[in-house]
Every structure is written in structure tokens, then in C-alpha cells.
Write a protein that holds these residues in place. Structure first.
Motif, PDB file in Angstrom:
ATOM      1  N   ALA A 114      69.597  -5.115  36.788  1.00  0.00           N
ATOM      2  CA  ALA A 114      70.437  -3.992  37.224  1.00  0.00           C
ATOM      3  C   ALA A 114      69.868  -2.651  36.766  1.00  0.00           C
ATOM      4  O   ALA A 114      70.075  -1.623  37.419  1.00  0.00           O
ATOM      5  N   ASP A 115      69.131  -2.655  35.660  1.00  0.00           N
ATOM      6  CA  ASP A 115      68.604  -1.407  35.129  1.00  0.00           C
ATOM      7  C   ASP A 115      67.124  -1.201  35.499  1.00  0.00           C
ATOM      8  O   ASP A 115      66.401  -0.482  34.830  1.00  0.00           O
ATOM      9  N   TRP A 116      66.700  -1.825  36.605  1.00  0.00           N
ATOM     10  CA  TRP A 116      65.293  -1.747  37.008  1.00  0.00           C
ATOM     11  C   TRP A 116      64.873  -0.318  37.305  1.00  0.00           C
ATOM     12  O   TRP A 116      65.606   0.461  37.911  1.00  0.00           O
ATOM     13  N   HIS A 117      63.678   0.010  36.824  1.00  0.00           N
ATOM     14  CA  HIS A 117      63.041   1.278  37.167  1.00  0.00           C
ATOM     15  C   HIS A 117      61.601   0.985  37.564  1.00  0.00           C
ATOM     16  O   HIS A 117      60.999   0.017  37.103  1.00  0.00           O
ATOM     17  N   ASP A 173      65.626   8.551  49.488  1.00  0.00           N
ATOM     18  CA  ASP A 173      64.588   9.380  48.879  1.00  0.00           C
ATOM     19  C   ASP A 173      63.878   8.626  47.757  1.00  0.00           C
ATOM     20  O   ASP A 173      62.684   8.835  47.506  1.00  0.00           O
ATOM     21  N   LYS A 174      64.617   7.725  47.093  1.00  0.00           N
ATOM     22  CA  LYS A 174      64.007   6.877  46.060  1.00  0.00           C
ATOM     23  C   LYS A 174      62.981   5.931  46.685  1.00  0.00           C
ATOM     24  O   LYS A 174      61.906   5.701  46.131  1.00  0.00           O
ATOM     25  N   ASP A 175      63.338   5.359  47.850  1.00  0.00           N
ATOM     26  CA  ASP A 175      62.403   4.474  48.544  1.00  0.00           C
ATOM     27  C   ASP A 175      61.127   5.222  48.906  1.00  0.00           C
ATOM     28  O   ASP A 175      60.019   4.712  48.719  1.00  0.00           O
ATOM     29  N   GLU A 176      61.276   6.428  49.434  1.00  0.00           N
ATOM     30  CA  GLU A 176      60.122   7.235  49.810  1.00  0.00           C
ATOM     31  C   GLU A 176      59.243   7.522  48.592  1.00  0.00           C
ATOM     32  O   GLU A 176      58.013   7.360  48.634  1.00  0.00           O
ATOM     33  N   GLU A 177      59.880   7.934  47.512  1.00  0.00           N
ATOM     34  CA  GLU A 177      59.143   8.247  46.277  1.00  0.00           C
ATOM     35  C   GLU A 177      58.415   7.014  45.747  1.00  0.00           C
ATOM     36  O   GLU A 177      57.237   7.078  45.369  1.00  0.00           O
ATOM     37  N   ASN A 178      59.118   5.868  45.726  1.00  0.00           N
ATOM     38  CA  ASN A 178      58.530   4.642  45.185  1.00  0.00           C
ATOM     39  C   ASN A 178      57.395   4.122  46.055  1.00  0.00           C
ATOM     40  O   ASN A 178      56.355   3.669  45.548  1.00  0.00           O
ATOM     41  N   MET A 179      57.556   4.173  47.386  1.00  0.00           N
ATOM     42  CA  MET A 179      56.499   3.678  48.265  1.00  0.00           C
ATOM     43  C   MET A 179      55.281   4.589  48.231  1.00  0.00           C
ATOM     44  O   MET A 179      54.142   4.110  48.243  1.00  0.00           O
ATOM     45  N   GLY A 340      68.176   3.221  46.018  1.00  0.00           N
ATOM     46  CA  GLY A 340      67.378   2.924  47.198  1.00  0.00           C
ATOM     47  C   GLY A 340      67.517   1.480  47.647  1.00  0.00           C
ATOM     48  O   GLY A 340      68.370   0.727  47.174  1.00  0.00           O
ATOM     49  N   SER A 341      66.648   1.064  48.559  1.00  0.00           N
ATOM     50  CA  SER A 341      66.733  -0.253  49.196  1.00  0.00           C
ATOM     51  C   SER A 341      66.239  -1.354  48.264  1.00  0.00           C
ATOM     52  O   SER A 341      65.249  -1.194  47.558  1.00  0.00           O
ATOM     53  N   TYR A 342      66.931  -2.482  48.309  1.00  0.00           N
ATOM     54  CA  TYR A 342      66.521  -3.626  47.495  1.00  0.00           C
ATOM     55  C   TYR A 342      65.139  -4.111  47.921  1.00  0.00           C
ATOM     56  O   TYR A 342      64.300  -4.457  47.081  1.00  0.00           O
ATOM     57  N   PHE A 343      64.888  -4.160  49.219  1.00  0.00           N
ATOM     58  CA  PHE A 343      63.612  -4.621  49.755  1.00  0.00           C
ATOM     59  C   PHE A 343      62.450  -3.801  49.200  1.00  0.00           C
ATOM     60  O   PHE A 343      61.456  -4.363  48.718  1.00  0.00           O
ATOM     61  N   ILE A 344      62.584  -2.492  49.215  1.00  0.00           N
ATOM     62  CA  ILE A 344      61.507  -1.623  48.723  1.00  0.00           C
ATOM     63  C   ILE A 344      61.335  -1.779  47.217  1.00  0.00           C
ATOM     64  O   ILE A 344      60.210  -1.821  46.696  1.00  0.00           O
ATOM     65  N   SER A 345      62.443  -1.870  46.490  1.00  0.00           N
ATOM     66  CA  SER A 345      62.354  -2.036  45.030  1.00  0.00           C
ATOM     67  C   SER A 345      61.599  -3.314  44.674  1.00  0.00           C
ATOM     68  O   SER A 345      60.764  -3.325  43.760  1.00  0.00           O
ATOM     69  N   TYR A 346      61.900  -4.410  45.392  1.00  0.00           N
ATOM     70  CA  TYR A 346      61.203  -5.671  45.119  1.00  0.00           C
ATOM     71  C   TYR A 346      59.722  -5.575  45.460  1.00  0.00           C
ATOM     72  O   TYR A 346      58.876  -6.102  44.727  1.00  0.00           O
ATOM     73  N   ILE A 347      59.385  -4.922  46.566  1.00  0.00           N
ATOM     74  CA  ILE A 347      57.980  -4.769  46.927  1.00  0.00           C
ATOM     75  C   ILE A 347      57.235  -3.993  45.847  1.00  0.00           C
ATOM     76  O   ILE A 347      56.157  -4.401  45.389  1.00  0.00           O
TER      77      ILE A 347
END
Length: 402
Positions: A114-117, A173-179, A340-347
């Protein structure tokens, strides 16, 4: 003992105050079902003594307990590093055959916490690993064009703000930043677009396919993140495309179901724009397409009558069947409005920690396995990403950091 050594090495990065927090975790029970260690045994600031106590108390679970203690302290980067080191130790030990039906899930396949970064860095591939692969399996691998890391361009399109405020994708915006971070860390030059109409998405992909840089590249990524839906021959959610069947589409930012229903971009056009005819510069080069979008309105779960005892009666609509898309056909994709999206976080998580040793199809399958067991999705709300329309004829390794 190797387990003791790797735990001790990781704890060396804790300052004295943080070590006291780690000891506090052990004395109070790292998890509700974990037996605490006596305070009398942990009246020390010697890391080796602390580790001895952990291994003595928890035996084979010592590493897992130490990882969880670090997570409880929000030391996520150290926790991940310890996990990786423990996996390396495990991989060189002689396997023991035993009944594993009720064994705990491997740490590397566990759901995101739950606290993933996002990790601070990507795990680099070793020169020895790359050299061995290129020597022994050279004819079966997509070869890099240079002696350094992968070379190529990536296209990143993210729709966040729509004309209809109800469609705004908070957290995207988190997904964009992370990708963008991940693609850059993998060595790709990122072309980024935000808030495009359907026609603008199409134009961006077409223009990207014409880039001269592809001639010198060895691969490419195209990532599109927005709302989406699917037309299928069982009846489309949107009835404005009755002549088209079985097609996924992405919503442009001007989309409205009544006033502007055709502001969409069809996902399969991406394959057309990047194929051998329209993008000859990428012939024989991997073209990786990632789509974060809904593919329908179904929640993803179905109720199974007379199910197997002790199993979840709500199961994934499709599972265990042999572009990477965020969900199955007809099923909703899920996104946190904060993270953000779970899919992007896992990738991002999986590629950051495993791309140095696994090929891309293995990385995709690991993401699927982890998301299949994510506790966020219970009963009828299920989310399982989908590997489809894949025609790689060789194995594609990313070789991060080299």
C-alpha cells in the motif's frame, strides 16, 4: 550463513535511530501473526547480534520478516534491495522437493504494498550476464545496435484533462511521471504528449513512425494512457461504430457520448502505423506497445456456483490462457486518484527490479501473476492485464544500465 550476511549488509545502511526502530518492530511483532522477540535479547546496537536473534527466532522466514520490518518503517528501497539479495541467495542453494500447495507466495511475486513508491534507481544488468547471453544465445536474441545500453525512441501519450470534467483522470500525472522515468532509465529518448484528441493521437503516432532516429535504434516503446472502451460483436457500449467489431479504442480529450462521440483513436492503428510497410526503419526491431485504458464496463469478476472449497467464489473472467494491455477485453481498468494506475505501477516496479535478468515477456508474465493476487481487487472487482497480438520471434532483453 548467507541469509545472515545479506541481512547484516542491508542493516549497515540504517543509522542508529533507524536500527532502534527496526528492533522495536521485532519486539512488538512485525505482523499480527508474528511472535515478537524478547526485549531482553535485543538490548544491543550490534547489528550482527540483532540478525542472529532474527534468524534464531524465525529460521527460514528470517529474511521475509526482516523485509516486512523494513517496509513497516517505510524503508521501501532497503526492503526491495534485501528481497533481491535473498532471491540471489535462494537461487544458488540446492532446491528441496516438498509439498508446496500451501506454501507462501514467492516474495518477487507478491502484490505491491500500500505504501509503494517508485524506486530511486533501476537495477543494472551485469556485463557478465549480457556477455553470456550474447555469446551463447546470439541467434535467438534481439541484438543491441551499440555496445552500450539499448538505443531508441519512445512515445508517451497521456490524457488527463478532458472537456467534460467528469472524465478527468486524477492520478494519471503520476503514471506519466513514472513511465517517463522508467523509459529514460532504460535508455530511451522520450517524446511526450499530453491531453490529445483522437485525431491528435493518430497524428502523433504517425509522426513518431516517421522519425529518422529509428534507423539507428534497436527497439521502440509506444505508451498510450487514457480512458478507453471496446466494440465487439456482442454489442458495443457505444453504438456509433456499428460497422466495426472487436476493436479497442482510446478516448480523445474532446470526447462526449452524444456531442462528440467520434473523438477516439483505435488501438490497432498503432500496429498499422509501425508495421514494416509504414515504418521500414523498425523492421526486425522490437516494437513494444503499452496501453493503460478500460476495454469495456465489466468489473472483471464472475461468480462461480459450487466452487472448489476454500476458494474465492469471485474469479477472474479469463485466466490461465497463454501489445501488453492494462485489462482483459470488455473489462474496466482501475486507477488510484492519488497514486495512478495499478498497471503502470506494477510495470515500473517489475521492470526496475527484474529487467536486469529477465526478458520482456517474462516481465509481462510476472506483472500478470502479481496483479492476479492483488488484494485491492476482491469479489466482482478484478483486474488482470492482457498480453496479446504478440509476434516477437526472438527474445528481447532490455539490458538496463549497459
Amino acid at each position: 550463513m548467507d541469509t545472515k550476511r545479506v541481512i547484516t549488509e542491508v542493516l549497515e545502511d540504517l543509522v542508529d535511530k533507524e536500527l532502534k526502530q527496526f528492533i522495536w518492530q521485532l519486539c512488538n511483532g512485525v505482523t499480527p501473526d508474528t511472535e515478537p522477540i524478547s526485549r531482553a535479547k535485543l538490548q544491543t546496537s550490534d547489528r550482527e547480534v540483532v540478525v542472529d536473534c532474527v534468524v534464531t527466532q524465525y529460521s527460514d522466514n528470517a529474511g521475509k520478516i526482516a523485509v516486512q520490518a523494513l517496509r513497516n518503517m517505510k524503508q521501501n528501497e532497503l526492503a526491495k534491495r534485501l528481497e533481491l539479495k535473498l532471491q540471489e541467495v535462494s537461487s544458488v542453494q540446492q532446491p528441496v522437493q516438498e509439498d508446496t500447495r500451501n506454501a507462501p507466495e514467492p516474495m518477487e511475486l507478491q502484490p505491491i504494498q500500500a505504501d509503494w513508491h517508485r524506486p530511486h534507481s533501476i537495477t543494472a544488468c551485469s556485463q557478465q550476464f549480457k556477455h553470456t547471453l550474447l555469446t551463447q544465445e546470439r541467434n535467438d536474441i534481439y541484438l543491441p545496435t551499440s555496445r552500450s545500453q539499448r538505443k531508441g525512441s519512445a512515445l508517451l501519450i497521456t490524457n488527463i484533462e478532458f472537456d467534460n470534467p467528469e472524465y478527468n483522470r486524477y492520478g494519471a500525472d503520476k503514471d506519466e511521471e513514472n513511465m517517463e522515468w522508467l523509459l529514460t532509465a532504460l535508455g530511451y529518448s522520450v517524446e511526450k504528449h499530453r491531453n490529445l484528441s483522437g485525431n491528435e493521437i493518430n497524428r502523433a503516432v504517425v509522426n513518431f513512425s516517421k522519425r529518422s532516429e529509428h534507423r539507428a535504434s534497436d527497439s521502440t516503446f509506444v505508451v498510450i494512457m487514457s480512458h478507453g472502451d471496446r466494440i465487439d460483436n456482442r454489442g458495443a457500449t457505444f453504438c456509433h461504430f456499428t460497422k466495426d467489431v472487436n476493436r479497442d479504442f482510446i478516448l480523445g480529450v474532446h470526447y462526449h457520448p452524444f456531442q462528440n462521440p467520434k473523438d477516439v483513436y483505435f488501438v490497432d492503428d498503432t500496429f498499422t502505423h509501425l508495421n514494416s510497410e509504414n515504418c521500414p526503419a523498425l523492421i526486425d526491431k522490437p516494437k513494444i506497445i503499452l496501453i493503460q485504458a478500460c476495454r469495456g464496463k465489466h468489473e472483471g469478476g464472475v461468480y462461480v456456483h459450487d466452487s472448489v472449497p476454500e476458494s474465492d467464489s469471485w474469479v477472474h473472467r479469463e485466466k490461465d490462457f497463454a501489445c501488453f494491455m492494462s485489462t482483459l477485453p470488455g473489462v474496466v481498468a482501475y486507477r488510484s486518484e492519488v497514486d495512478g494506475s495499478y498497471f503502470i505501477s506494477y510495470i515500473v516496479d517489475e521492470f526496475s527490479t527484474s529487467a536486469h535478468k529477465h526478458d520482456i515477456m517474462k516481465l509481462f508474465s510476472k506483472v500478470v501473476s502479481r496483479m492476479a493476487n492483488d488484494p485491492h481487487f476482491t469479489q466482482k472487482w478484478k483486474l488482470l492485464p492482457c498480453i496479446e497480438r504478440t509476434t516477437l520471434v526472438k527474445t528481447f532483453y532490455l539490458f538496463p544500465g549497459l
